[in-house]
Design a protein around this motif. Structure first.
Motif, PDB file in Angstrom:
ATOM      1  N   ARG A 113      35.127  21.710  36.002  1.00  0.00           N
ATOM      2  CA  ARG A 113      34.848  22.103  37.379  1.00  0.00           C
ATOM      3  C   ARG A 113      34.947  20.917  38.327  1.00  0.00           C
ATOM      4  O   ARG A 113      35.406  21.068  39.470  1.00  0.00           O
ATOM      5  N   ALA A 114      34.522  19.742  37.876  1.00  0.00           N
ATOM      6  CA  ALA A 114      34.666  18.552  38.716  1.00  0.00           C
ATOM      7  C   ALA A 114      36.143  18.242  38.945  1.00  0.00           C
ATOM      8  O   ALA A 114      36.557  17.895  40.062  1.00  0.00           O
ATOM      9  N   THR A 115      36.958  18.375  37.900  1.00  0.00           N
ATOM     10  CA  THR A 115      38.398  18.148  38.053  1.00  0.00           C
ATOM     11  C   THR A 115      39.018  19.191  38.966  1.00  0.00           C
ATOM     12  O   THR A 115      39.898  18.875  39.787  1.00  0.00           O
ATOM     13  N   ALA A 116      38.580  20.450  38.846  1.00  0.00           N
ATOM     14  CA  ALA A 116      39.109  21.500  39.721  1.00  0.00           C
ATOM     15  C   ALA A 116      38.814  21.198  41.186  1.00  0.00           C
ATOM     16  O   ALA A 116      39.655  21.450  42.059  1.00  0.00           O
ATOM     17  N   ARG A 117      37.646  20.641  41.485  1.00  0.00           N
ATOM     18  CA  ARG A 117      37.322  20.271  42.866  1.00  0.00           C
ATOM     19  C   ARG A 117      38.238  19.145  43.348  1.00  0.00           C
ATOM     20  O   ARG A 117      38.650  19.127  44.504  1.00  0.00           O
ATOM     21  N   GLU A 118      38.543  18.196  42.441  1.00  0.00           N
ATOM     22  CA  GLU A 118      39.419  17.107  42.842  1.00  0.00           C
ATOM     23  C   GLU A 118      40.854  17.583  43.057  1.00  0.00           C
ATOM     24  O   GLU A 118      41.608  16.973  43.825  1.00  0.00           O
ATOM     25  N   LEU A 119      41.264  18.632  42.380  1.00  0.00           N
ATOM     26  CA  LEU A 119      42.604  19.166  42.543  1.00  0.00           C
ATOM     27  C   LEU A 119      42.736  20.060  43.770  1.00  0.00           C
ATOM     28  O   LEU A 119      43.857  20.503  44.091  1.00  0.00           O
ATOM     29  N   GLU A 120      41.634  20.342  44.452  1.00  0.00           N
ATOM     30  CA  GLU A 120      41.659  21.268  45.588  1.00  0.00           C
ATOM     31  C   GLU A 120      42.673  20.875  46.668  1.00  0.00           C
ATOM     32  O   GLU A 120      43.443  21.735  47.129  1.00  0.00           O
ATOM     33  N   PRO A 121      42.726  19.607  47.139  1.00  0.00           N
ATOM     34  CA  PRO A 121      43.697  19.274  48.198  1.00  0.00           C
ATOM     35  C   PRO A 121      45.142  19.549  47.791  1.00  0.00           C
ATOM     36  O   PRO A 121      45.908  20.171  48.541  1.00  0.00           O
ATOM     37  N   LEU A 122      45.528  19.093  46.601  1.00  0.00           N
ATOM     38  CA  LEU A 122      46.902  19.301  46.147  1.00  0.00           C
ATOM     39  C   LEU A 122      47.173  20.770  45.901  1.00  0.00           C
ATOM     40  O   LEU A 122      48.226  21.298  46.287  1.00  0.00           O
ATOM     41  N   TRP A 123      46.251  21.449  45.275  1.00  0.00           N
ATOM     42  CA  TRP A 123      46.444  22.865  44.939  1.00  0.00           C
ATOM     43  C   TRP A 123      46.596  23.722  46.190  1.00  0.00           C
ATOM     44  O   TRP A 123      47.484  24.577  46.277  1.00  0.00           O
ATOM     45  N   SER A 124      45.724  23.518  47.190  1.00  0.00           N
ATOM     46  CA  SER A 124      45.781  24.347  48.398  1.00  0.00           C
ATOM     47  C   SER A 124      47.091  24.139  49.156  1.00  0.00           C
ATOM     48  O   SER A 124      47.683  25.103  49.663  1.00  0.00           O
ATOM     49  N   GLN A 125      47.583  22.894  49.239  1.00  0.00           N
ATOM     50  CA  GLN A 125      48.827  22.637  49.951  1.00  0.00           C
ATOM     51  C   GLN A 125      50.020  23.243  49.211  1.00  0.00           C
ATOM     52  O   GLN A 125      50.914  23.825  49.829  1.00  0.00           O
ATOM     53  N   LEU A 126      50.036  23.101  47.898  1.00  0.00           N
ATOM     54  CA  LEU A 126      51.152  23.665  47.130  1.00  0.00           C
ATOM     55  C   LEU A 126      51.148  25.189  47.161  1.00  0.00           C
ATOM     56  O   LEU A 126      52.213  25.824  47.231  1.00  0.00           O
ATOM     57  N   ARG A 127      49.959  25.781  47.115  1.00  0.00           N
ATOM     58  CA  ARG A 127      49.891  27.243  47.209  1.00  0.00           C
ATOM     59  C   ARG A 127      50.337  27.737  48.579  1.00  0.00           C
ATOM     60  O   ARG A 127      50.854  28.845  48.719  1.00  0.00           O
ATOM     61  N   GLU A 128      50.105  26.919  49.607  1.00  0.00           N
ATOM     62  CA  GLU A 128      50.507  27.321  50.956  1.00  0.00           C
ATOM     63  C   GLU A 128      52.028  27.333  51.108  1.00  0.00           C
ATOM     64  O   GLU A 128      52.594  28.249  51.712  1.00  0.00           O
ATOM     65  N   ARG A 178      43.775  27.574  35.843  1.00  0.00           N
ATOM     66  CA  ARG A 178      44.665  28.183  36.817  1.00  0.00           C
ATOM     67  C   ARG A 178      45.193  27.139  37.793  1.00  0.00           C
ATOM     68  O   ARG A 178      46.377  27.125  38.158  1.00  0.00           O
ATOM     69  N   ARG A 179      44.329  26.247  38.243  1.00  0.00           N
ATOM     70  CA  ARG A 179      44.748  25.231  39.199  1.00  0.00           C
ATOM     71  C   ARG A 179      45.703  24.219  38.558  1.00  0.00           C
ATOM     72  O   ARG A 179      46.635  23.751  39.212  1.00  0.00           O
ATOM     73  N   LEU A 180      45.443  23.877  37.310  1.00  0.00           N
ATOM     74  CA  LEU A 180      46.375  22.979  36.631  1.00  0.00           C
ATOM     75  C   LEU A 180      47.775  23.584  36.571  1.00  0.00           C
ATOM     76  O   LEU A 180      48.777  22.920  36.863  1.00  0.00           O
ATOM     77  N   ILE A 181      47.845  24.850  36.199  1.00  0.00           N
ATOM     78  CA  ILE A 181      49.146  25.507  36.083  1.00  0.00           C
ATOM     79  C   ILE A 181      49.805  25.622  37.452  1.00  0.00           C
ATOM     80  O   ILE A 181      51.004  25.375  37.608  1.00  0.00           O
ATOM     81  N   ASP A 182      49.028  25.992  38.471  1.00  0.00           N
ATOM     82  CA  ASP A 182      49.583  26.118  39.814  1.00  0.00           C
ATOM     83  C   ASP A 182      50.095  24.775  40.332  1.00  0.00           C
ATOM     84  O   ASP A 182      51.169  24.699  40.931  1.00  0.00           O
ATOM     85  N   CYS A 183      49.329  23.711  40.116  1.00  0.00           N
ATOM     86  CA  CYS A 183      49.768  22.392  40.573  1.00  0.00           C
ATOM     87  C   CYS A 183      51.018  21.952  39.829  1.00  0.00           C
ATOM     88  O   CYS A 183      51.947  21.385  40.422  1.00  0.00           O
ATOM     89  N   ARG A 184      51.055  22.216  38.558  1.00  0.00           N
ATOM     90  CA  ARG A 184      52.220  21.828  37.775  1.00  0.00           C
ATOM     91  C   ARG A 184      53.471  22.568  38.254  1.00  0.00           C
ATOM     92  O   ARG A 184      54.534  21.972  38.472  1.00  0.00           O
ATOM     93  N   ASP A 185      53.339  23.883  38.442  1.00  0.00           N
ATOM     94  CA  ASP A 185      54.470  24.677  38.924  1.00  0.00           C
ATOM     95  C   ASP A 185      54.880  24.262  40.330  1.00  0.00           C
ATOM     96  O   ASP A 185      56.071  24.176  40.650  1.00  0.00           O
ATOM     97  N   GLY A 186      53.865  24.035  41.205  1.00  0.00           N
ATOM     98  CA  GLY A 186      54.165  23.668  42.579  1.00  0.00           C
ATOM     99  C   GLY A 186      54.896  22.337  42.675  1.00  0.00           C
ATOM    100  O   GLY A 186      55.852  22.182  43.447  1.00  0.00           O
ATOM    101  N   LEU A 187      54.469  21.354  41.881  1.00  0.00           N
ATOM    102  CA  LEU A 187      55.148  20.057  41.901  1.00  0.00           C
ATOM    103  C   LEU A 187      56.560  20.170  41.324  1.00  0.00           C
ATOM    104  O   LEU A 187      57.476  19.452  41.750  1.00  0.00           O
ATOM    105  N   HIS A 188      56.729  21.045  40.377  1.00  0.00           N
ATOM    106  CA  HIS A 188      58.076  21.261  39.845  1.00  0.00           C
ATOM    107  C   HIS A 188      59.003  21.793  40.936  1.00  0.00           C
ATOM    108  O   HIS A 188      60.154  21.360  41.058  1.00  0.00           O
ATOM    109  N   GLN A 189      58.498  22.719  41.762  1.00  0.00           N
ATOM    110  CA  GLN A 189      59.295  23.264  42.851  1.00  0.00           C
ATOM    111  C   GLN A 189      59.456  22.270  44.000  1.00  0.00           C
ATOM    112  O   GLN A 189      60.449  22.297  44.724  1.00  0.00           O
ATOM    113  N   LEU A 190      58.468  21.396  44.177  1.00  0.00           N
ATOM    114  CA  LEU A 190      58.520  20.415  45.262  1.00  0.00           C
ATOM    115  C   LEU A 190      59.407  19.218  44.908  1.00  0.00           C
ATOM    116  O   LEU A 190      59.691  18.385  45.758  1.00  0.00           O
ATOM    117  N   GLY A 191      59.852  19.153  43.661  1.00  0.00           N
ATOM    118  CA  GLY A 191      60.609  17.997  43.196  1.00  0.00           C
ATOM    119  C   GLY A 191      61.810  17.630  44.054  1.00  0.00           C
ATOM    120  O   GLY A 191      61.980  16.466  44.434  1.00  0.00           O
TER     121      GLY A 191
END
Length: 438
Positions: free
Chosen positions: A269-284, A329-342
């Motif tokens: 849960r602490a890691t999920a909070r730290e991933l919030e900035p990257l995750w929210s931008q990639l999901r947007e 879920r956030r790990l997978i979303d961030c991973r997929d989002g960065l793959h698309q942002l490459g």
């Protein structure tokens, strides 16, 4: 209803609730069936003890019949405990499989346990049936602990055999549990299981001492002498202490597993909070429908790469993975989002920046803005793995660390963009007041 029966019901109830959550592991750990049997038969003995104490004649049973059923169920519960100890897994090197002799030894131990249990159950039932009517209520009361003071009939064979059958069985069962627990402790074991076996072995040793003392008391009574109250008292105190130690020994691995689950959930849960900035931008910038979150394991493909879970997460209890759904879920979303942002990251990369170099926070912001503007015509080539590896398999722990670093960089860049630094000569000194003036 005595305090003993209240404690018995509470312990059995808590144990059964815990085991209900473990039923999914029965196929992988059949020994849990033995533990389930221990708690189930122990719990089933409780109402018969209540009937014997009240003498209400419920179910058409008199006090001794109810007491006999109670004690038979306890014998079966003890047999389940021995089966659990015998079935405790022992780690072996792959080059040293179990020998045929060792398998025969274990199989013989199982059959001996079944045979001895059947003899003890049959002995108790026959003895209760042959007990004279005038002794039945007195024997039922003695079996509840009223004989501690030394009161009760002496030189009575039915009374002596009722207790001797039980005590001899308990003595043999806990002696076997002690021997097998000692054998297991000589081999490599997980720390929690090792600690639990140590406490269980201590409890078994105490129970062997307790049943030995109580057996001596029964033999003295059978010889026609009322045993000293201190002798019975010492035996019952040792009996209570041994039972408590055995319960604690069985609970140590479960408590350790629960503590590990809580630690993993807290870290996730602490890691999920730290991933919030990257995750929210990639999901947007890359919206998509939610899929079912999955805990990484084995080789689950995510964004063109596969996760290889670390040892801690691969061995995490199922409840920990279930409580960490948002984290995975956030790990997978961030991973997929960065793959698309490459491709966008490659477009804003500095000259001379290698593909293995992590992007800065400013580059992440620029790539996100480029994606929002939709002005970049790219060929859709995937980005290299985020962790900077040349292979397609990325370690789970390394991948998490890289995603957290990128999220921190992005958050810092967002703060800098929203609060641009001012030149030193543009900064206003803080207002000061002199004493006595407003």
């Amino acid at each position: 209803m005595t305090a003993f029966y209240v404690t018995l019901a509470a312990v059995a109830g808590c144990g059964l609730l815990w085991l209900l959550a473990q039923l999914g592991r029965v196929a992988a750990a059949p020994r849990l069936l033995a533990l389930l049997g221990l708690l189930a038969f122990w719990a089933m003995s409780w109402p018969f003890g209540v009937i014997a104490n009240s003498g209400s004649g419920t179910l058409g049973l008199d006090r001794l019949d109810a007491r006999t059923v109670e004690h038979v169920l306890r014998l079966v519960a003890t047999a389940c405990l021995v089966a659990f100890v015998l079935a405790t897994p022992v780690a072996r090197p792959a080059t040293a499989p179990a020998s045929a002799r060792a398998r025969r030894t274990v199989g013989a131990a199982w059959w001996w346990q079944v045979a001895i249990l059947l003899v003890a159950v049959a002995g108790l039932a026959v003895d209760a049936e042959l007990t004279p009517t005038g002794l039945r209520d007195e024997l039922a009361a003695m079996a509840n602990g009223s004989a501690v003071s030394g009161a009760g009939p002496v030189s009575s064979t039915p009374v002596a055999l009722f207790f001797l059958i039980e005590n001899v069985y308990y003595l043999g069962a806990f002696a076997i549990a002690t021997v097998w627990a000692t054998r297991h402790l000589r081999r490599p074991l997980p720390p929690a299981l090792r600690q639990g076996l140590r406490v269980l072995r201590l409890g078994s040793v105490v129970l062997v001492a307790a049943t030995s003392v109580l057996t001596v008391s029964v033999l003295i009574r059978w010889a026609g002498i009322s045993p000293p109250a201190a002798l019975n008292g010492v035996g019952l105190v040792l009996l209570g202490a041994g039972l408590l130690a055995v319960v604690l020994g069985l609970a140590v691995p479960a408590v350790a597993s629960a503590a590990a689950a809580l630690r993993i959930v807290r870290e996730n849960r602490a890691t999920a909070r730290e991933l919030e900035p990257l995750w929210s931008q990639l999901r947007e910038v890359f919206p998509h429908e939610d899929g079912g979150p999955h805990a990484p394991g084995g080789g689950e493909a995510v964004g063109g790469s596969s996760y290889t879970a670390s040892a801690d997460h691969a061995a995490a209890p199922p409840v920990a993975a279930w409580l960490s759904r948002r984290y995975y879920r956030r790990l997978i979303d961030c991973r997929d989002g960065l793959h698309q942002l490459g491709p966008y990251l490659q477009a804003v990369a500095r000259d001379g920046q290698g593909g293995a170099d992590l992007p800065t926070g400013a580059q992440l912001l620029a790539a996100l803005e480029l994606r929002r503007g939709g002005t970049y015509d790219h060929d859709g080539e995937p980005v290299v793995p985020v962790a900077g590896r040349d292979d397609a398999t990325i370690g789970f722990a390394d991948d998490v660390q890289v995603l957290v670093v990128l999220s921190r960089r992005l958050a810092a860049a967002q703060r800098s963009a929203s609060h641009p630094a001012t030149a030193p000569w543009q900064r206003r000194p803080p207002a000061t007041t002199r004493p006595g003036r407003v």
